[in-house]
Structure formats: C-alpha cells, structure tokens
Motif scaffolding. Structure first.
Motif, mmCIF file in Angstrom:
data_model
loop_
_atom_site.group_PDB
_atom_site.id
_atom_site.type_symbol
_atom_site.label_atom_id
_atom_site.label_comp_id
_atom_site.label_asym_id
_atom_site.label_seq_id
_atom_site.Cartn_x
_atom_site.Cartn_y
_atom_site.Cartn_z
ATOM 1 N N VAL A 123 -2.970 45.987 24.516
ATOM 2 C CA VAL A 123 -4.340 45.398 24.649
ATOM 3 C C VAL A 123 -4.725 45.148 25.988
ATOM 4 O O VAL A 123 -3.658 44.886 26.727
ATOM 5 C CB VAL A 123 -4.320 43.933 23.870
ATOM 6 N N ASP A 124 -5.873 45.035 26.198
ATOM 7 C CA ASP A 124 -6.381 44.810 27.585
ATOM 8 C C ASP A 124 -7.783 43.967 27.845
ATOM 9 O O ASP A 124 -8.286 43.694 28.824
ATOM 10 C CB ASP A 124 -6.351 45.841 28.843
ATOM 11 N N HIS A 125 -7.946 43.391 26.291
ATOM 12 C CA HIS A 125 -9.344 42.846 26.238
ATOM 13 C C HIS A 125 -9.268 42.015 24.969
ATOM 14 O O HIS A 125 -8.463 42.416 24.039
ATOM 15 C CB HIS A 125 -10.381 43.849 26.027
ATOM 16 N N PRO A 126 -9.898 40.785 25.048
ATOM 17 C CA PRO A 126 -9.687 39.951 23.828
ATOM 18 C C PRO A 126 -10.443 40.574 22.455
ATOM 19 O O PRO A 126 -9.931 40.210 21.568
ATOM 20 C CB PRO A 126 -10.772 38.574 24.324
ATOM 21 N N ASP A 127 -11.471 41.538 22.763
ATOM 22 C CA ASP A 127 -11.844 41.833 21.500
ATOM 23 C C ASP A 127 -10.870 42.733 20.816
ATOM 24 O O ASP A 127 -11.161 43.025 19.425
ATOM 25 C CB ASP A 127 -13.190 42.927 21.850
ATOM 26 N N GLN A 128 -10.283 43.318 21.465
ATOM 27 C CA GLN A 128 -9.097 44.544 20.740
ATOM 28 C C GLN A 128 -8.060 43.364 20.118
ATOM 29 O O GLN A 128 -7.757 43.596 18.952
ATOM 30 C CB GLN A 128 -8.303 45.133 21.703
ATOM 31 N N VAL A 129 -7.682 42.260 20.695
ATOM 32 C CA VAL A 129 -6.825 41.217 20.010
ATOM 33 C C VAL A 129 -7.466 40.928 18.489
ATOM 34 O O VAL A 129 -6.861 40.793 17.409
ATOM 35 C CB VAL A 129 -6.594 40.140 20.838
ATOM 36 N N VAL A 130 -8.836 40.316 18.723
ATOM 37 C CA VAL A 130 -9.549 39.867 17.602
ATOM 38 C C VAL A 130 -9.679 40.874 16.458
ATOM 39 O O VAL A 130 -9.133 40.536 15.349
ATOM 40 C CB VAL A 130 -10.862 39.516 17.899
ATOM 41 N N ALA A 131 -9.917 42.288 16.968
ATOM 42 C CA ALA A 131 -9.989 43.260 15.914
ATOM 43 C C ALA A 131 -8.548 43.583 15.357
ATOM 44 O O ALA A 131 -8.515 43.850 14.061
ATOM 45 C CB ALA A 131 -10.496 44.516 16.259
ATOM 46 N N LEU A 132 -7.649 43.670 16.020
ATOM 47 C CA LEU A 132 -6.087 43.802 15.543
ATOM 48 C C LEU A 132 -5.880 42.906 14.594
ATOM 49 O O LEU A 132 -5.183 43.025 13.590
ATOM 50 C CB LEU A 132 -5.345 43.791 16.796
ATOM 51 N N ALA A 133 -6.281 41.548 14.859
ATOM 52 C CA ALA A 133 -5.883 40.368 14.034
ATOM 53 C C ALA A 133 -6.302 40.449 12.608
ATOM 54 O O ALA A 133 -5.851 40.394 11.722
ATOM 55 C CB ALA A 133 -6.243 39.046 14.627
ATOM 56 N N ALA A 134 -7.750 40.853 12.775
ATOM 57 C CA ALA A 134 -8.531 41.115 11.633
ATOM 58 C C ALA A 134 -7.950 42.199 10.536
ATOM 59 O O ALA A 134 -7.728 41.961 9.293
ATOM 60 C CB ALA A 134 -10.082 41.419 11.664
ATOM 61 N N ALA A 135 -7.435 43.393 11.124
ATOM 62 C CA ALA A 135 -6.989 44.393 10.394
ATOM 63 C C ALA A 135 -5.397 44.061 9.723
ATOM 64 O O ALA A 135 -5.385 44.537 8.970
ATOM 65 C CB ALA A 135 -6.938 45.439 11.299
ATOM 66 N N THR A 136 -4.773 43.531 10.709
ATOM 67 C CA THR A 136 -3.352 43.150 10.137
ATOM 68 C C THR A 136 -3.624 42.021 9.085
ATOM 69 O O THR A 136 -2.638 42.025 8.108
ATOM 70 C CB THR A 136 -2.424 42.662 11.244
ATOM 71 N N THR A 137 -4.483 41.146 9.092
ATOM 72 C CA THR A 137 -4.510 40.275 8.216
ATOM 73 C C THR A 137 -5.166 40.830 6.791
ATOM 74 O O THR A 137 -4.131 40.335 5.830
ATOM 75 C CB THR A 137 -5.597 38.967 8.645
ATOM 76 N N ALA A 138 -5.926 41.757 6.984
ATOM 77 C CA ALA A 138 -6.305 42.359 5.822
ATOM 78 C C ALA A 138 -5.492 43.238 4.968
ATOM 79 O O ALA A 138 -5.243 43.244 3.816
ATOM 80 C CB ALA A 138 -7.624 43.513 6.117
ATOM 81 N N HIS A 139 -4.217 43.560 5.889
ATOM 82 C CA HIS A 139 -3.254 44.561 5.172
ATOM 83 C C HIS A 139 -1.948 43.289 4.995
ATOM 84 O O HIS A 139 -0.739 44.193 4.512
ATOM 85 C CB HIS A 139 -3.006 45.624 5.973
ATOM 86 N N GLY A 140 -1.960 42.306 5.343
ATOM 87 C CA GLY A 140 -0.718 41.475 5.254
ATOM 88 C C GLY A 140 0.442 42.105 6.204
ATOM 89 O O GLY A 140 1.531 42.040 5.812
ATOM 90 N N SER A 141 0.255 42.473 7.400
ATOM 91 C CA SER A 141 1.079 43.386 8.267
ATOM 92 C C SER A 141 1.453 42.505 9.426
ATOM 93 O O SER A 141 0.537 41.814 10.000
ATOM 94 C CB SER A 141 0.961 44.755 8.568
#
Lengths: 385, 385
Positions: A123-141
């Motif tokens: 990552v190099d930007h906060p928005d990437q972190v937020v989007a990654l968090a959402a996707a991993t939350t959705a998949h429980g990973s």
C-alpha cells in the motif's frame, strides 16, 4: 472427410525427441543451466542469511516456482492479483503481491485467495488500506501488508516514515491487516551497466531504506521484513544489511538485457532461455546476405533490444538478428564468407527481455542433453489483472 | 471453506454494464468507429474494383473476420499456418497464408486444413514447392500458390520473372498445386510519414511488380491475382492498376503508429481500439506530477512507441504516458495546473502498434454508447507457428 472441429495445432514438441524436431517458434529452457542458476542464487541468499522470494512475473510458470521453493525460497512475488491464482492452485502457499492493488474485482479475488494461503500486498495510500480492509472483511480473510517506500524510482511508494505511520494508523482499525514491513524496490538501477555505478545506486536505495527503518524504530515500529531488489542489484542488496528478503526474477533465465550488465566478483548466471526459430526464406541475390526466420514481435519482446543469435556456447559472431516484423525477423550474415543457414534450419535466439517474452507463450519446452525432457505450461500467461 | 480449484479470475466485463466498470487492463473496441472503418475500406475497394482480403494478423479475432467478409471481403490473410485454424473453424472459407511455409508439422496442418476450404500460400524457393507438394499429396488436398516477389523490402521473395518461371517449372509436376499469381508486399513503406513520400515509394513497388507481371505475360503466364499492400499504402495500391487484391489489416483499429502517417485526400480511419487502464498509485510529493497505471509491457506492445492517453475525442493534451514497466506504466501531467487522475480512476490508451498488442489479450470488449455490448475472443492469440 473429418470435421474441421477435429483439427488441432499439433504439439510443438514431444518428450524424448531431439531439439531439432521442435516446431517453431518455441521457448526452450536449458534444464542444466536453469538448475545451476537456481542453485547459485539460493546458495548466495542462504550465505547472506537473507530470505529469497523470487519474482514469478519473470516466468509465470508454477513448475518453476515450485523448483525455487523446493530449493529454499520462502515463497514468491507476483506483480498482479490474477497472476497469483495459478501459483496458489499449484500449491504455492506464500505469495506477495509486490504492488498496490485497487478496484473491487481485484480486491475481491485477493481476499478470496487469502483464505487459502499466506498473502501480502503493498500500500502507499490510505484509500488502498480502506478498500483492502473491506474486501478481507467480506471474505473473512487476513492479509499481511507492506508499506512501499519510494527509494528513487519515483513510481509507487510513500516518501518517508511519517507517511508510513499515517498508513499504520489507518491500518490499526482493521485487525485482519497485519503490518509486515517495508517494500523498497528501485527498478531503475537494475540495468545500470557499470558494476560500480550499480553498486553505488543500490547503496543509495539501501541507505534511504535504512533511514526509514531507523525512523520507524525510533517510533517503536518494527519492520519484521524489508523486501526488494532485483537480479541486477541483488548482490548488493544481499550484502546491504538492510534487506531481510530479496525479490529477483530474471536470474532464472538471464536475458540479453541483464547479460549486458557488467558483473565483477559477482553473482553470475547463465543464459537458460532460448527461442527456437526456423529459416523460412533464404531470400534472393538482391537481398544480400539475409535469411528470414519465423520469430518476430509475437514471440519475442524487443523493448530491451533485439534478440541475440546463439552460436556455439555464446553469442554468434557471424549471425545478427537485424530486423523484427510482426511474425518474422531478418538474420544477417556479418560477412560474405559466412554460409547462409539452410532453408528450414533451426536457430536459437536469446531474448532481449525475458519477462514479456514469457508472456507471449503458453508453454516452455524443457530440454537436456539435446532432447526434450518435459513441457511446462506458462499458466499465468496473460494474467495481467 | 471452498476448494482453491473453484476460484476463478472474474470476467473483466459483462454485457450491458458501463465502460467504467470494466476490470483493467482490458482491450476495448469502439463498435461505431470499428464499423465505420470496415465500411470505408470496403467501399473504397469496391469503387476501385479491387478485391479486399484483410489481414487477420492485425486482429486474430474470427468475429472481426466474419464482419469483414459480410461486408464484401473475399477472404482473409493469415501470417502463420496455425493462426488460420480458428478462422477456418469459425466459418472462413478462403484463407491466404501470406508467407513462405517450411517444416513438416506446419505443412501437414496446412494440407489438412486445405481439404476443408480454399487455401493459398507463398513460395520463393523450389524446396518449399516440393515440400508443399508432398504434404498435399499425403492429405489429398489442393492448394493455390503465389510466388512472392521482392519489391524492395529485401525480406522474402524472388528477384525477377525468370525466378518465378523456375518455380512454375517445379510446380508443374504437381497437379494439386495451382499457380494463382504474385504476392508483392513492401512492408517498409507502410509507415513513411509523408504522404508524397509514401505515394512515391508505393509507386516504385507497383512499378516493379508490373514489370514482373508484364514479363510473365510475354512468357504466356497469366497472373490471375496480384496481391499485396497494407494500411499505409492501400490508397495508392487501389489506384495502381497493378494490384487485383489488397491486404490491409491495421485500418480496422488505426493504431498510434499508423495515425502518425500524414493522410491527405486519402482513406481516413478512426481509432477504434483502446486499452482501459486504472490508476493504482498517485505517488507522493517527491515523485512530482506522476501517477502509476496498471498497463505495461504485458498488455501493450511498445515496439512502435509508447501509447497515447486518450482525452475527450482526441489525444490528451495534458496527460502523457512516459515510462513503461512490465505490468505498469507512469502517466505524467504535462503541467502543474492539471489535477492528478484519482486513485482507481480509469484512463483509455491508444496502443502504439495494434498487431502485437492484440496478441497479448484473450478477449476484446466491444463497447457502444458507453456500455459493454459483447465480448469477442481473440482466438488466434499466440498462434505463431
């Protein structure tokens, strides 16, 4: 008369057959040279106490990744999310996506894959972190996260420790994201020809990395892993004391471009990758000392220069690949005493740049002792998303 | 937890969805511009009374070949034998292999396919004729033969009418081989930028061709078809009175390289092919006015220059694709007043060279009115044998 739908393009090669019977153009891997390259790199990484995580973008071939891991590599790098899938499915259990990822389709795939193996991403930007968090939350990973720092390539990466800390703050709200350390890659120095120049440039990138590591350390943040480096800088990266992990890819094949670097007292790799091509026309008197071969832009990447004709254990001193067309190329005799290769005869070329050349082929024909040993699929060919 | 073997890379696009939802990098075809390009070329060939046989190496896509034939094209050209198979299987019934072919695997496939449709191929050496005769005998098939003549590219082709007659003599022993005429292609003139320069060079190639046709005529040999020409020379080839058939390919897409030619009072084609890419990093203050996109050497051919960023109906005046890496590229703002494209936003690029760019992709996403209409497979992608 049989149906047209039963017609198939015949296989390019069959195990056991001599190299000269291979239908062209076809990618050949010299198994002996390939294995020596893998052994040499692993031994040097082991001697330095640095983890080897080879970059799979160079080969896109699960069989090669497994051979690297079998020798001690800790896992692989992929450059794209979709590229990782064939490696995961072939049994690779530790994959680092060495780039920033954005877009719901890609993050969804990454988060799905991360349920089955250890994955990390930059990552190099906060928005990437937020989007990654959402996707991993959705998949429980869960996923490991590297912050990429800019060490001179001016491509991706944050500028300093302060920006790293800002990203860690965003990450801290998401328990499924684990900060693993820094990625510091300077692609621009891999092809500095001069050995001392490459050493000095690698030293600058390492020094810049060390500054950020130290600043984070003073802030109480430990970088468990510092990853980066390529085949051109790896000897310096291994000795730097800064990198805990290196990411070389091209050492497996040693393409024409890397071979033009000057190596002294250094890691030396052999050409192991060749493109077999056939002479389809021997021209006419007007055209001079030229023959036409069946390998062009669609089987060879030329962004790092035209291929070299391979002679007897080295670059040919008499044959020169001079013009590339879409599906064909012209090979010139460098002097008039040289006999033209015969119509239908096979030549071997060393590609200028292995990574995009591999991406043009669906298979690698592994050869040993002049015969075909096995054929490996380039399973991640075209996986650019 | 589901098996890793049920995971797939999601489709890049779905019919009906907006362009902005397409997962990148992905090849987009503007259906309206594409259809206008096809219509314009067919109308000009019809007006000149010259047959249009478009070159399928530009697109490798059966759906496009069928659209060309539906408008009046007499068939297609392929550059390689294996390239022809998906077109045959899609229903194309007249295919010219616009090169010399040597090697038993290739000739066997060609002779097998020739049982099912009209095929033709080029020769420039007696050994090619003998090998072709053997393969067609083995399969009980017939094939039309063109003798290629060298009209200045100094690649393939015989030098003069005398050499044509020598080949006809070899051919005469084989009833299944029918002499169809001459192929005269000068690839080197397609990208002469200056209109008059391109006209004069095309005229020289046509004059050289006419000389051979006339000499053969005096020997009592009729060239039923004289085929050649490309998208850069086609306006002159159509008007030459020499060519009975033209072989343009790139006009379908009009890539960056062909767009740099100067066209006056000429056939004009529109850009119809774009690569959709996404901004994956917006960099940092050190890196200046640069963003990083997810399209590099593995989704774009750069042998004819870097891609152009597409703006509002034309090349962007503010965004410039400046650096290409394996899987990514850097896009620079040309002045500091220009806002950086946002992280995750989509840009469209015009590839420098369409033929090898198509060969990097498995599908073309056809768009119209801002939405995905249909997805066409690039079935001959990678068919380089």
């Amino acid at each position: 008369m049989s149906s047209i739908h039963t017609i198939q393009v015949p296989p390019a090669a069959s195990p056991g057959n001599p190299i000269t019977t291979i239908d062209t153009p076809a990618l050949l891997l010299d198994a002996d040279a390939f294995e020596r390259n893998l052994d040499v790199m692993q031994a040097r990484a082991d001697a330095a106490g640095v983890a080897l995580r080879p970059h799979a973008k160079a080969h896109k071939c699960p069989a090669i990744a497994l051979a690297q891991i079998q020798r001690g590599a800790v896992g692989i790098c992929c450059q794209k999310v979709s590229e990782a899938l064939p490696f995961l499915q072939a049994g690779v259990t530790d994959i680092h996506i060495s780039n920033e990822v954005i877009g719901s389709a890609k993050l969804d795939l990454l988060a799905r894959m991360a349920r089955h193996a250890r994955f990390s991403v930059c990552v190099d930007h906060p928005d990437q972190v937020v989007a990654l968090a959402a996707a991993t939350t959705a998949h429980g990973s869960r996923i490991d996260v590297f912050v990429e720092i800019n060490v001179g390539q001016n491509r991706c990466g944050v500028a300093d420790a302060r920006q790293v800390l800002q990203l860690l703050e965003v990450m801290s709200a998401h328990a499924q994201l684990t900060f693993k350390g820094l990625q510091a890659y300077q692609g621009g120095i891999q092809h500095i020809r001069d050995h001392a120049g490459r050493r000095d440039a690698s030293g600058l990138a390492a020094a810049r990395t060390a500054e950020v590591v130290d600043a984070l350390d003073r802030a109480g943040v430990v970088c468990a892993v510092v990853t980066g480096g390529g085949s051109g800088s790896v000897e310096f990266d291994l000795a730097s004391g800064v990198y805990t992990e290196v990411q070389p890819g091209s050492y497996v094949f040693m393409d024409g471009d890397y071979a033009r670097n000057v190596y002294t007292n250094a890691l030396r790799f052999e050409h192991s990758l060749f493109l077999a091509t056939s002479v389809i026309s021997v021209g006419n008197s007007d055209a001079g000392q030229v023959v036409v071969v069946d390998a062009g832009l669609k089987s060879l990447a030329v962004d790092s220069g035209l291929p070299t004709v391979w002679g007897d254990g080295g670059a040919s001193t008499t044959l020169h690949y001079t013009v590339v067309n879409d599906e064909h190329g012209s090979v010139q005799m460098l002097n008039h005493d040289v006999a033209k290769p015969a119509l239908g005869s096979q030549l071997l070329l060393v590609p200028g740049h292995c990574d995009p050349t591999l991406n043009l082929h669906d298979e690698i024909i592994v050869v040993r002792g002049g015969r075909v040993e096995v054929i490996w699929p380039v399973s991640a060919r075209g996986h650019s998303r």
